[in-house]
Design an enzyme around this catalytic site. Structure first.
Site, short mmCIF file in Angstrom:
data_model
loop_
_atom_site.label_atom_id
_atom_site.label_comp_id
_atom_site.label_asym_id
_atom_site.label_seq_id
_atom_site.Cartn_x
_atom_site.Cartn_y
_atom_site.Cartn_z
CB CYS A 11 -16.60 19.94 38.14
SG CYS A 11 -15.37 18.62 38.29
CG ASN A 14 -13.42 15.79 42.76
OD1 ASN A 14 -13.05 15.08 43.70
ND2 ASN A 14 -13.06 17.05 42.67
CB CYS A 16 -11.63 18.14 34.34
SG CYS A 16 -11.39 16.66 33.35
NE ARG A 17 -16.09 21.11 34.26
CZ ARG A 17 -17.38 21.04 33.95
NH1 ARG A 17 -18.02 22.13 33.56
NH2 ARG A 17 -18.03 19.90 34.05
CB SER A 18 -14.08 20.50 41.16
OG SER A 18 -14.03 19.11 41.00
CG ASP A 129 -16.40 18.44 31.27
OD1 ASP A 129 -15.15 18.34 31.40
OD2 ASP A 129 -17.19 17.52 31.55
#
Length: 165
Positions: A11, A14, A16-18, A129
């Site tokens: 993401c 690195n 939140c999402r990933s 995001d």
């Protein structure tokens, strides 16, 4: 034994999402008994948060749903393509950035959008995001990651079978 099948989630920063996708997919891999043959990690397209832990809201949502989170942010490097079988982008911007970073066309072909593995085939393949919003964005992110993770696990299982054949 063959080398492990390696999946990297990417993401922006690195945090939140990933890292969420990494934690969820690692749990799916372990539950499927594939832990010894599949490696999972994550990174960001940017290095602003290198060395930081995951966003506390990511950790909170993961832990509330039974996932383990132990994370240190890092920036994706083009030389990592060689050691990865799949590079999973969390949105179209990451997909473009990663394909530009890819040293070869074969490396660029390793980059896929996470939600392209969602069996429900959503129209919008981006995982939004959640960073600038509230907890509901993180919970929505988890739902998207879990839905696509099941399809991704099937794809990895197929790739492992093909590799063994």
């Amino acid at each position: 034994m063959n080398s492990p099948y390696r999946v990297g989630f990417v993401c922006t920063g690195n945090i939140c999402r990933s890292p969420m996708a990494e934690a969820v997919f690692r749990a799916f891999v372990e539950d499927a008994g594939l832990g010894p043959v599949v490696r999972v990690d994550s990174a960001g397209t940017g290095g602003w948060h290198e060395g930081d832990g995951a966003d506390p809201r990511t950790v909170s949502v993961l832990e509330a749903n039974g996932y383990l989170s132990d994370h240190s942010a890092r920036q994706f490097r083009s030389e990592w393509f060689d050691g990865l079988d799949l590079v999973i982008a969390l949105d179209a911007g990451h997909l473009r950035a990663l394909r530009r970073l890819a040293p070869t066309p074969a490396d660029a072909a390793k980059v896929r959008l996470l939600r392209s593995y969602d069996p429900a085939q959503p129209e919008d393949l981006d995982v939004p995001d959640p960073y600038y919003g509230g907890m509901d964005g993180f919970e929505e992110c988890l739902e998207m990651v879990e839905a696509a993770g099941k399809g991704l696990l099937d794809a990895v299982r197929t790739a492992l079978e093909e590799r063994a054949a």
